[in-house]
Design a protein around this motif. Structure first.
Motif, PDB file in Angstrom:
ATOM      1  N   PHE A  61       0.822  -1.203   0.000  1.00 42.46           N
ATOM      2  CA  PHE A  61       0.000   0.000   0.000  1.00 42.46           C
ATOM      3  C   PHE A  61       0.860   1.259   0.000  1.00 42.46           C
ATOM      4  CE2 PHE A  61      -2.386   3.263   2.394  1.00 42.46           C
ATOM      5  CZ  PHE A  61      -3.426   3.444   1.508  1.00 42.46           C
ATOM      6  N   VAL A  62       1.909   1.269   0.817  1.00 39.60           N
ATOM      7  CA  VAL A  62       2.808   2.427   0.871  1.00 39.60           C
ATOM      8  C   VAL A  62       3.490   2.630  -0.477  1.00 39.60           C
ATOM      9  CG1 VAL A  62       4.952   3.278   1.904  1.00 39.60           C
ATOM     10  CG2 VAL A  62       3.153   2.355   3.357  1.00 39.60           C
ATOM     11  N   LEU A  63       3.959   1.544  -1.099  1.00 39.02           N
ATOM     12  CA  LEU A  63       4.601   1.656  -2.409  1.00 39.02           C
ATOM     13  C   LEU A  63       3.622   2.139  -3.473  1.00 39.02           C
ATOM     14  CD1 LEU A  63       6.905  -1.499  -2.441  1.00 39.02           C
ATOM     15  CD2 LEU A  63       7.581   0.909  -2.276  1.00 39.02           C
ATOM     16  N   MET A  64       2.376   1.686  -3.406  1.00 36.87           N
ATOM     17  CA  MET A  64       1.377   2.126  -4.377  1.00 36.87           C
ATOM     18  C   MET A  64       1.105   3.627  -4.225  1.00 36.87           C
ATOM     19  SD  MET A  64      -2.557   0.902  -4.920  1.00 36.87           S
ATOM     20  CE  MET A  64      -3.085   1.664  -3.396  1.00 36.87           C
ATOM     21  N   VAL A  68       1.851   6.413  -7.153  1.00 37.10           N
ATOM     22  CA  VAL A  68       0.805   7.302  -7.648  1.00 37.10           C
ATOM     23  C   VAL A  68       1.206   8.753  -7.453  1.00 37.10           C
ATOM     24  CG1 VAL A  68      -1.570   8.071  -7.207  1.00 37.10           C
ATOM     25  CG2 VAL A  68      -1.063   5.633  -7.398  1.00 37.10           C
ATOM     26  N   THR A  69       1.809   9.059  -6.333  1.00 38.26           N
ATOM     27  CA  THR A  69       2.257  10.430  -6.074  1.00 38.26           C
ATOM     28  C   THR A  69       3.313  10.866  -7.082  1.00 38.26           C
ATOM     29  OG1 THR A  69       1.806  10.137  -3.728  1.00 38.26           O
ATOM     30  CG2 THR A  69       3.248  11.963  -4.337  1.00 38.26           C
ATOM     31  N   ILE A  70       4.276  10.013  -7.348  1.00 35.46           N
ATOM     32  CA  ILE A  70       5.338  10.341  -8.313  1.00 35.46           C
ATOM     33  C   ILE A  70       4.744  10.529  -9.710  1.00 35.46           C
ATOM     34  CG2 ILE A  70       7.423   9.471  -9.438  1.00 35.46           C
ATOM     35  CD1 ILE A  70       7.827  10.453  -6.572  1.00 35.46           C
ATOM     36  N   VAL A  71       3.838   9.658 -10.111  1.00 38.00           N
ATOM     37  CA  VAL A  71       3.233   9.770 -11.440  1.00 38.00           C
ATOM     38  C   VAL A  71       2.428  11.060 -11.554  1.00 38.00           C
ATOM     39  CG1 VAL A  71       1.467   8.758 -12.955  1.00 38.00           C
ATOM     40  CG2 VAL A  71       3.226   7.311 -11.935  1.00 38.00           C
TER      41      VAL A  71
END
Length: 91
Positions: A61-64, A68-71
């Motif tokens: 979840f943290v990686l997702m 999403v934030t980076i994208v």
């Protein structure tokens, strides 16, 4: 004055209220004599498996959220408002 001296003498004679000795909680699977709970080896394995599954799900979840934030931040670089662009002067 006599009452104050007498009270002070009584306080000096009484030991301070001591807390009962600290009892550390039992380790996982060792059980507790007061409650009578003792986990079996199978229950300990199931607990460990659940803990690992929760840790992996939380990590995913943290990686997702990070991805999403980076994208989303990366996609706004070309479409941002003009006031963010440097001023070009004609000389």
């Amino acid at each position: 004055m006599m009452i104050a001296n007498q009270t002070m003498n009584e306080l000096r004679q009484k030991p301070p209220n001591e807390l009962p000795p600290h009892k550390s909680p039992p380790l996982a699977g060792q059980g507790d004599e007061e409650t009578g709970i003792k986990l079996t080896a199978e229950q300990l394995r199931a607990r460990r498996a659940r803990s690992i599954a929760i840790a992996l799900a939380l990590g995913a979840f943290v990686l997702m959220i990070f991805a999403v934030t980076i994208v989303r931040l990366g996609s706004r670089t070309d479409t941002g408002p003009d006031y963010m662009r440097p001023v070009q002067t004609n000389q």
